[in-house]
Design an enzyme around this catalytic site. Structure first.
Site, short mmCIF file in Angstrom:
data_model
loop_
_atom_site.label_atom_id
_atom_site.label_comp_id
_atom_site.label_asym_id
_atom_site.label_seq_id
_atom_site.Cartn_x
_atom_site.Cartn_y
_atom_site.Cartn_z
N CYS A 82 28.06 14.73 31.68
CA CYS A 82 27.93 16.07 31.12
C CYS A 82 28.58 17.07 32.07
CB CYS A 82 26.47 16.43 30.85
SG CYS A 82 25.57 17.02 32.28
N GLU A 83 29.21 18.07 31.47
CA GLU A 83 29.95 19.01 32.31
C GLU A 83 29.03 20.01 33.01
OE1 GLU A 83 32.76 20.87 29.73
OE2 GLU A 83 31.36 22.41 29.05
N HIS A 84 27.77 20.06 32.62
CA HIS A 84 26.86 21.02 33.27
C HIS A 84 26.24 20.46 34.54
CE1 HIS A 84 26.35 22.92 29.04
NE2 HIS A 84 27.37 23.43 29.69
N HIS A 85 25.98 19.17 34.57
CA HIS A 85 25.30 18.57 35.73
C HIS A 85 26.07 17.41 36.34
CE1 HIS A 85 22.22 20.34 33.02
NE2 HIS A 85 21.70 20.78 34.16
N GLN A 123 28.60 16.82 24.51
CA GLN A 123 28.59 15.86 23.39
C GLN A 123 29.18 16.47 22.12
OE1 GLN A 123 24.87 13.78 22.75
NE2 GLN A 123 25.38 13.40 20.61
N HIS A 151 20.77 11.78 27.31
CA HIS A 151 21.32 12.62 28.38
C HIS A 151 20.41 12.53 29.60
CE1 HIS A 151 24.42 15.04 26.15
NE2 HIS A 151 23.85 14.33 25.20
ZN LIG Z 1 23.75 18.22 31.61
#
Ligand SMILES: [Zn+2]
Length: 192
Positions: A82-85, A123, A151
């Protein structure tokens, strides 16, 4: 996927060594000595979808074929970050399309999924990118993509119960316009 490209002196390894220190670790202890290079190799591999275009993957495997029934490739496993974490999300992807005179070699569809999964992703965006890439390459009557994924950024941090799935879909062309086509696709996806 291609072999992970880690050049000697890959800067990621230096960054990971600093990161280990920041985390309170001793990067020079025995168990961690090769960790920076291993992490660099793993990250290069997990992001080797950058610089690969789905069009190139598909090119050479598109055939003129007078077949107008739905083509469905189910349960394509994928692993992404995931690009956030930068934590894993992973699951299955189901891809269907209604050809209009052109079909693609079936092994190429999982490769297209892999090209988009091996980047930092959302996603929702990945689902759309897979559908649009096939739509552009095959100009079919329609495309449907369903992605089911867990996730770890949500599960490991307790935001979501372990095992919970996030489901996204993208319907293009007749899959969007025609409820019967969409229903046939979703029925085939659900069927064991
Ligand atoms: Zn994430």
């Amino acid at each position: 996927m291609a072999k992970p490209k880690v050049q000697p002196g890959d800067h990621i390894a230096d960054l990971v060594e600093s990161l280990l220190g920041e985390l309170g670790e001793d990067p020079s202890r025995q168990g961690l000595q090769a960790t920076p290079i291993r992490v660099a190799r793993a990250l290069r591999e997990l992001t080797d979808g950058y610089g690969v275009s789905a069009a190139d993957v598909i090119a050479g495997a598109v055939f003129d074929q007078d077949y107008d029934e739905m083509v469905l490739v189910k349960d394509i496993p994928f692993y992404s970050l995931c690009e956030h974490h930068m934590l894993p999300f992973f699951g299955s992807c189901h891809v269907g399309y209604l050809p209009k005179g052109r079909v693609v070699g079936l092994s190429k569809i999982p490769r297209v999924v892999g090209v988009f999964a091996h980047r930092l992703q959302l996603q929702e965006r990945m689902t759309k990118e897979i559908a649009e890439a096939l739509s552009q390459a095959l100009e079919p009557k329609g495309v449907g993509v369903v992605v089911e994924a867990r996730h770890l950024c949500m599960e490991m941090r307790g935001v979501q119960k372990p095992g919970g799935q996030l489901i996204t879909s993208c319907m293009l062309g007749t899959f969007r316009r025609d409820p019967r086509t969409r229903a046939e696709f979703l029925d085939l996806v659900r069927r064991n």
